[in-house]
Each structure stands twice: as C-alpha cells, then as structure tokens.
Design a protein around this motif. Sequence first.
Motif: not given
Length: 87
Positions: A24-25, A31-33, A39-40, A49-51
């Motif tokens: 869902e995020l 962005v890609g799963i 990242f997590e 830019a992604t963050i």
Amino acid sequence: MSVPMVTPAQCRAARALLGWNQQELARQARVGIVTVHQFEAGLSEPRRATIEVIQRAFESAGVEFIDENGGGPGVRLRKRTGERSRK
C-alpha cells in the motif's frame, strides 16, 4: 528550509499508524515494493527524491514526522480540525 529525512524506523511506524502494508505504501508513493522493503530493512539508501515522495504520501494520509529533539525521531497522526483533546 530543509526537509528532514525519514528513517527506516519512522517509515515502519508510519505504516503501522495507518494500517498500511508495504504494498500500500508503494502504491500511495508510486514507488516499487522492493524499494520500500529494502529501505525499511536498511538494505539500501534510496535517492532523496524517493524518500521525499514516501514522506509526502504519509503526510497526505495524515502522518506528521517528529524531529530528533533529544528523544529520537518519531511519527504521529495529525490532529483533525475540530478534534477536541481528551482530558
């Protein structure tokens, strides 16, 4: 004004507050799963830019990011307009 960087722990906590899974995020932030998962897990450092798009997705859903301020960075849900505080 600089945008504070979201930490992996803040990302996981924000998802928990909203009841979002990683998929869902990824959908909300477009962005890609794999990007979210890595990242997590601390496996990669996404581009700034992604963050930022991840942070905007959370903020659009009502999450506020709390700066370090001595107690460590955190997250909370934004108080809704007209919401009364509990005593």
